[in-house]
Design an enzyme around this catalytic site. Sequence first.
Site: not given
Ligand SMILES: *Cc1c(COP(=O)(O)O)cnc(C)c1O
Length: 453
Positions: A237, A145, A266
Amino acid sequence: MQYHDSTSYEHYDRALESLVGGVNSPVRAAPQPTPTFVDHGEGAEIIDTDGNRYTDYVMGYGPLLLGHDLPDSVRETVSRAVDDGPMYGVPTDVEVELAEFVIDHVESVERLRFVNSGTEATAAAARLARGYTGRDKIVVMQGGYHGGHESFLVDGDVDDRKPGSAGVPDAFAAETIPVPFNNEDAIRDVFDRHGSDIAAVLTEPLLGNCGIVLPIEGYHETLRELCDEHGSLLIFDEVITGFRIGGLECAQGKYGIEPDLTTFAKVIGGGFPVGAVGGRAEIMQKLTPTGEVFESGTFNGHPVTMAAGLETLRFAKANNVYAHVDDLGERLRSGLQDIVEDHAPEYTVAGTGSMFKLLFTREAPETMDGHCRAGCKQRPDCPRYDLCPKTGADVRAGETDRWKRIFWPAMADRGVLLPPNQFESQFVSYAHIEDDIDQTLEVYQEVLTKRNR
Ligand SMILES: *Cc1c(COP(=O)(O)O)cnc(C)c1O
């Protein structure tokens, strides 16, 4: 208590009249019969609008490394930033200080750009990788994701890919190639066929939004080699794993891999909206204003967020936060392992550091002798090795309905709040203590013992 007596029911009923589906992000609508409305947080707990207390393992879906109470140093710095005026659109030192902190601790990062969410960070990384290489295709992992934007809302595989949402043009699916995580043959095949068109491989260091799936030994090295061989960038990521897994070095330090670009979000915002893309200076300089790849934002480097993020990371460093959360994670996973051995040997305990998840996989090994003790580590000599999920599809093949409809409510009824599906990671925070973990394990034990077979 009958659910229609709960005030959450009234709050949700009202919310449905003004917010789409009553929420601002779809996963929040998933709990049945209605989402729980929060009154406030306290340490490791959430207190709902009826005064019910839950030990919280959602932790904002990842940002709340320290739990619900900001330490005094964080609170004071944030208040000062608010008092100074929330933002300017003119540079501040605190942006530079947070950038320096990240660069000092994450080997691969020489320059940064702060944005406002993980989604924005991966969008910027995608454009930068394409602008830098002059190529359009990006390889991603099935079940990975990277936020809600066009480039990464793509499903399928190399031979048959389609938009992952209504509203995403087919043209994006042409440029994004999903492959199964942990499958070296699949990624080699994609590079054989498309190598000279591949701008980047984008992966989470571990799948953190589809159960928790750790990399098998050598997988990241294979990605690194293939990218080098073909002139493609490797993008990690680390939106979930950054400054959570592997401590201040992040997951790339833990796994000993240097990506070309990294996305963060985050944890680095200390509970406020944030994102960042970082990497080698030579690549990062291609962003505007030094380069031609456009990126910009009114709220980029927001002073309140930057202050919260910087003080959170300083606090984590000064107070051995990672040792605390990692130890509790280990305690939880090994306790869970003992419980499933007795009551559900087909289930897989997953996670690492302060991330954990019990995956409702369907098959038990013939013996548990010599298996991984505190959660699956993808050890080839473990008797569970072939049964533990290696890909997103393996996680989806579990008893996801049982997880969501039977297990989740039973845990919530007993005061343990988990994300409402088998896919989203669970987090231990600095505010959790051993007693919380032990009580949570008792609840798991009770719920897993009672289940219908
Ligand atoms: C949460 C998440 C995102 C998206 O981040 P948002 O701040 O919700 O837009 C992208 N990549 C990873 C791995 C994530 O866990």
